[in-house]
Design an enzyme around this catalytic site. Sequence first.
Site, short mmCIF file in Angstrom:
data_model
loop_
_atom_site.label_atom_id
_atom_site.label_comp_id
_atom_site.label_asym_id
_atom_site.label_seq_id
_atom_site.Cartn_x
_atom_site.Cartn_y
_atom_site.Cartn_z
N CYS A 165 13.82 11.49 5.46
CA CYS A 165 13.89 11.10 6.87
C CYS A 165 15.30 11.26 7.41
CB CYS A 165 13.43 9.66 7.02
SG CYS A 165 14.32 8.54 5.93
N GLU A 219 10.41 1.82 10.10
CA GLU A 219 11.41 2.83 9.74
C GLU A 219 10.69 4.17 9.78
OE1 GLU A 219 13.36 1.62 6.10
OE2 GLU A 219 14.28 -0.07 7.13
N LYS A 263 0.86 -1.19 0.00
CA LYS A 263 0.00 0.00 0.00
C LYS A 263 0.89 1.24 0.00
CE LYS A 263 -1.94 2.85 2.64
NZ LYS A 263 -1.80 4.04 1.77
N GLU A 281 10.30 17.06 13.49
CA GLU A 281 10.65 16.81 12.10
C GLU A 281 9.86 17.75 11.20
OE1 GLU A 281 9.27 13.10 10.32
OE2 GLU A 281 11.26 12.84 9.44
#
Length: 474
Positions: free
Chosen positions: A282, A248, A174, A376
Amino acid sequence: MKIQHVIGGVETDSADGATYDDIDPYTRQSYATVARASAADVDLAVAAARRAFDEGPWPRMGFAERGRLLHKFADLMEEHAAELGEAEGHDMGKPIAAASSHDVPRSAQNFRFFADHARLAVAEALPSDIGMHTYTRYESAGVVAAIAPWNFPLMLATWKIAPALAWGNTVVLKPSEDTPRSAAIIGRLALEAGIPEGVLNVVLGFGDAGAVLTRDPRVDRITFTGSSLTGRAIAGAGAANLTPVSLELGGKGSNLVFDDANLDVAVDWSIRAAFSNTGQVCLAGSRLYVQQGVYDEFLSRFVSAAEAMTLGDPSDPSTSIGPLASERHYTKVIGYLEPEKTGGAKVLTGGLGEDWFVRPTVLTDVPQDAPVQREEVFGPVVTVTPFASEEDGVRLANDTPYGLSAMVFSDGLHRAHRVAGALRSGNVWVNCFFVRDLRAPFGGVGDSGWGREGGTFSREFFTEPKTVSMRIDG
Ligand code: NAD
C-alpha cells in the site's frame, strides 16, 4: 493440508462443512483445503469473543500478566518462523528471504511492543484549583473485528491483534481468503501460549463472511486494512451500529528525487519502494518524480537496478521477486500495461514474465491522467516523470485522491523539511522508505483511510477513554 478456523479455543471445520482451495501462486496448484465461513461460523466466533470478554479472565487479568502471555506468544511465533514464512510463500508468493528477515520478526515485535506499551502507559491527571481532581482511565473496548488483506498477511493481522489484546479486548480475525494459513497458525499458537480460549478467534472465508462480521451489533470496534472500495462498505456497516471503524486503505505513493539527492541512496531506496513484495505494498513508491538535473542519470541507474532483481521460486532464499499473489490479481496488474491504461507510455524495461510473474516494469512519458498514474496498480510497475521546480514536484505528488505515503530524496535540510510539510500524506519518508516506529501514528488521508493506529493512537482506538472527576474537599 487442511486449514481450519479457530473458534472458542477449538480448531474446527465450518458448521456446514464448506471449504475452498488455497492456490499456491508459484505452482498455480491447490496446496490446501480451507474451511469457508458462513454466517453461522461468524456468529459462533463473535459469541465466543463476547463470552471471553464479558465473563473470561482476559480483560480482568491486568497488564503484567497479559503482557507475559503476549511475550510468550511472540516467542512461539519466533520458534515457528519457518512455518509462518513458508505459509506466506505458499499463500501469496512472498519470497522466503523477505518473510524471514522482515514479516515474521516484525509480527513478533508487534506483540512485544504493544504488550510493553500498554503496561508502561500513563493516563492523565488534571489537577484544578477549584477543589477538583480529574483523571482518565483507558478501559478495554470489548470485541474487536479485525479484517486483514493478503499482501502482508501476518504482519498486518498482528498490527491489529497485538494492541487490541494488550488493551484487554477479545478479537475475531478474518484474514483474506487468499492468505488463511498464517492466521490459522497464530490462532493455534495463541492457545499454546496460554491465552484463554475465545480471546483470539480466527474465521476463514471471503468478503461475505467479513460483511457479516462488520454488521454484528455485538462487535465494539472494527479495524480494517484493505482496498478503498471495501473500506467504504465497512464504513457503512459500522455506521449502521455506530461501531467505531479504523480504515487503512489503498495508496498511490509519490517519490520525489531532487537534484541535490545522493543518487546511490535514492536509487537503492526507490527500488525497494517500487518493487518490494512484488510491488504489492500500500505504501509503494509507485509514482516517481525526478528533478530534471538528475533525471537521465537516475533513470539509467534505476533501470539497471530493476533489471538486476531476481525473479523465481519464493522458497529460494535468493529470490527477490515472486509471482503475483493470485490469478485474479495477476490479471488486474497486466491490465494496467495495456496502452489505454498507460496513456501510450514507453516501457523502458519489464512487462510480462512467465506464469503469474510480472517483471519489474518502468514506464516513462506517462500522462498525469492515465489510469496507471492515478489508480493503485499494486504490482511491480512504476511510472517515472521529470519535474522542474520544487513547487512542480509537490504539485504532481499531491495530485492524487490517495494520501498514504510519500518519499523525499534530498540532502538539502531545509528543502526536506519544507517538502515533508507540503505533502498531503499520512507518512513521509526522507532519504529512506518503510522504516517504522511503532509509537508513531500510521494511516492516511483522502481515499487512503480514516484514523491512525500505532502507540497511543492504537490505545485511543482500542479503548474507551473515561473521565473521572472527583471533588477533593468534602
Ligand atoms: P480487499 O479490500 O479486497 O480485501 C481485504 C479484506 O476485506 C479481505 O479479508 C476480504 O475478504 C475482506 N472483505 C471483502 N469485502 C468485504 C466486505 N464487504 N465486508 C467486510 N470484509 C470484506 O483488499 P485486498 O485486495 O485483500 O488488499 C489489497 C488492498 O489493501 C490494497 O488496496 C492495499 O493498498 C490495501 N492495503 C492497505 C494498507 C494500509 O496500511 N493502508 C496495507 C496493506 C494493504
